[in-house]
Design an enzyme around this catalytic site. Structure first.
Site, mmCIF file in Angstrom:
data_model
loop_
_atom_site.group_PDB
_atom_site.id
_atom_site.type_symbol
_atom_site.label_atom_id
_atom_site.label_comp_id
_atom_site.label_asym_id
_atom_site.label_seq_id
_atom_site.Cartn_x
_atom_site.Cartn_y
_atom_site.Cartn_z
ATOM 1 N N ASP A 21 0.536 -1.158 0.027
ATOM 2 C CA ASP A 21 -0.164 0.138 -0.146
ATOM 3 C C ASP A 21 0.872 1.048 -0.137
ATOM 4 O O ASP A 21 2.210 0.879 0.257
ATOM 5 C CB ASP A 21 -0.954 0.077 1.026
ATOM 6 C CG ASP A 21 -0.183 -0.219 2.503
ATOM 7 O OD1 ASP A 21 0.867 0.514 2.553
ATOM 8 O OD2 ASP A 21 -1.022 -0.695 3.414
ATOM 9 N N LYS A 50 -4.157 0.113 -1.992
ATOM 10 C CA LYS A 50 -5.061 -0.645 -1.061
ATOM 11 C C LYS A 50 -5.963 0.258 -0.246
ATOM 12 O O LYS A 50 -5.536 1.098 -0.191
ATOM 13 C CB LYS A 50 -3.974 -1.323 0.230
ATOM 14 C CG LYS A 50 -4.865 -2.061 1.039
ATOM 15 C CD LYS A 50 -3.912 -2.828 2.003
ATOM 16 C CE LYS A 50 -3.827 -2.162 3.681
ATOM 17 N NZ LYS A 50 -3.245 -2.774 4.325
ATOM 18 N N GLY A 57 -4.098 -10.879 5.668
ATOM 19 C CA GLY A 57 -4.833 -10.274 4.890
ATOM 20 C C GLY A 57 -4.069 -9.310 3.752
ATOM 21 O O GLY A 57 -4.190 -9.667 2.403
HETATM 22 C C1 R5P Z 1 -1.423 -1.373 7.575
HETATM 23 O O1 R5P Z 1 -1.509 -0.175 6.860
HETATM 24 C C2 R5P Z 1 -0.222 -2.061 7.928
HETATM 25 O O2 R5P Z 1 0.890 -1.367 7.504
HETATM 26 C C3 R5P Z 1 -0.333 -3.387 7.454
HETATM 27 O O3 R5P Z 1 -0.375 -3.508 6.270
HETATM 28 C C4 R5P Z 1 -1.423 -4.075 8.234
HETATM 29 O O4 R5P Z 1 -1.477 -4.020 9.568
HETATM 30 C C5 R5P Z 1 -1.260 -5.618 7.820
HETATM 31 O O5 R5P Z 1 -2.421 -5.937 8.543
HETATM 32 P P1 R5P Z 1 -3.175 -7.654 8.222
HETATM 33 O O6 R5P Z 1 -1.969 -8.492 8.138
HETATM 34 O O7 R5P Z 1 -4.172 -7.867 9.276
HETATM 35 O O8 R5P Z 1 -3.600 -7.231 6.699
#
Ligand code: R5P
Length: 300
Positions: A176, A201, A234
């Site tokens: 992202d 994202k 995810g």
């Molecule tokens: C969100 O902006 C963080 O940088 C990570 O991408 C996020 O915390 C990942 O979370 P998950 O593994 O639940 O998708």
């Protein structure tokens, strides 16, 4: 000033390694839960005077694990700080490799708490001298800290690890926009002119569901997808799926803090990752990259 290290229950392996790097004494803690659920913590020493007038370094990560959730880990950290303060520490330095609640740094919906700031306000109330963390989600939040605050960058260590696995013709993919700076740092440490690609994202602020898009040309490339945190997996699994659809060869799923909650490992490996790589900010089986030396270097 003489230093002593208190190793919190969440950072036992990393704590001992740091003590060895610094050649200083490490003291652990004992913990339990009272019948009503409250936390109990005691620093494992018989003579309180060994803390007095020392520079006391406390290491305690605050990620969730089977032996304690974030709230317990934070309580334990606060209890250690309170104890060493009461015992007359001359200086208090805390090392919190993973800082819980750091992702709650913004208000997305009316009525939410900006709890990352609250964590810093609580820490500030102890009158700390120095705070060290690693690859915090939003580095700007460190401005909330009243004492010297350092956000240690682990990207060089992770890049060196990927190099040691023989990856050469790589593309770094940021899952992202928020991870772009860290991905650039990773790429710069890896070598010259390493391409960086960014997926788009969107996370639904009500359901937490993510949508990711981006058509990249990754044909035949080894791909490193780097993020600060893998929580449910995810984000990483969706990025891996898109990278595979874009022709990626090998895929390394890299994160500083691999929390790997629930089915995260399954999701990421099933999506097509060849390896999941994290640091020992979280003590689990994917923590191939140790932060001990880099943290010790800051503490010297
Ligand atoms: C969100 O902006 C963080 O940088 C990570 O991408 C996020 O915390 C990942 O979370 P998950 O593994 O639940 O998708």
């Amino acid at each position: 000033m003489e230093k002593i290290l208190i190793v919190g229950p969440a950072s036992q392996i990393l704590g001992v390694k740091i003590a060895q790097e610094l050649s200083i004494e490490a003291i652990n803690t004992e913990i339990k839960k009272f019948p009503d659920g409250e936390n109990y913590l005691r620093i494992n020493l018989e003579d309180e005077t060994i803390i007095a007038d020392k520079k006391v370094i406390i290491i305690q990560s605050t990620g969730p694990s089977s032996s304690g959730n974030q709230n317990s880990r934070l309580m334990e950290l606060f209890m250690i700080i309170d104890s060493v303060k009461r015992m007359g520490a001359a200086k208090i330095v805390i090392v919190v490799p993973y800082l819980a609640y750091a992702r709650q740094d913004k208000i997305f919906r009316p009525g939410e708490s900006q709890f990352a700031n609250v964590i810093f306000r609580i820490l500030n109330s102890f009158g700390l001298d120095e705070l060290y963390t690693v690859d915090i989600h939003a580095p700007e939040i460190m401005d909330e800290c009243a004492c010297k605050a350092v956000n240690i960058d682990s990207m060089k260590l992770l890049a060196d690890y990927i190099k040691s696995k023989g990856a050469k013709d790589i593309v770094v993919v940021s899952p992202d926009k928020g991870a772009t700076d860290r991905s650039k740092t990773f790429a710069n440490h890896f070598g010259e002119n390493i391409p960086i690609e960014i997926f788009d994202k969107e996370r639904d602020v009500k359901t937490g569901e993510i949508q990711m898009s981006g058509a990249l040309n990754l044909k035949g490339k080894d791909v490193v997808i780097s993020d600060d945190i893998i929580a449910t997996g995810g984000t990483m699994a969706t990025a891996i799926k898109l990278a595979k659809e874009s022709g990626a060869n090998k895929i390394f799923a890299v994160a500083t803090h691999a929390l790997l909650l629930g089915q995260a490992k399954f999701r990421i490996l099933k999506a097509g990752a060849d390896e999941i790589i994290g640091t020992d900010s979280i003590d689990n089986e994917v923590c191939q990259v140790s932060l001990a030396k880099i943290i010790a270097d800051y503490l010297k």
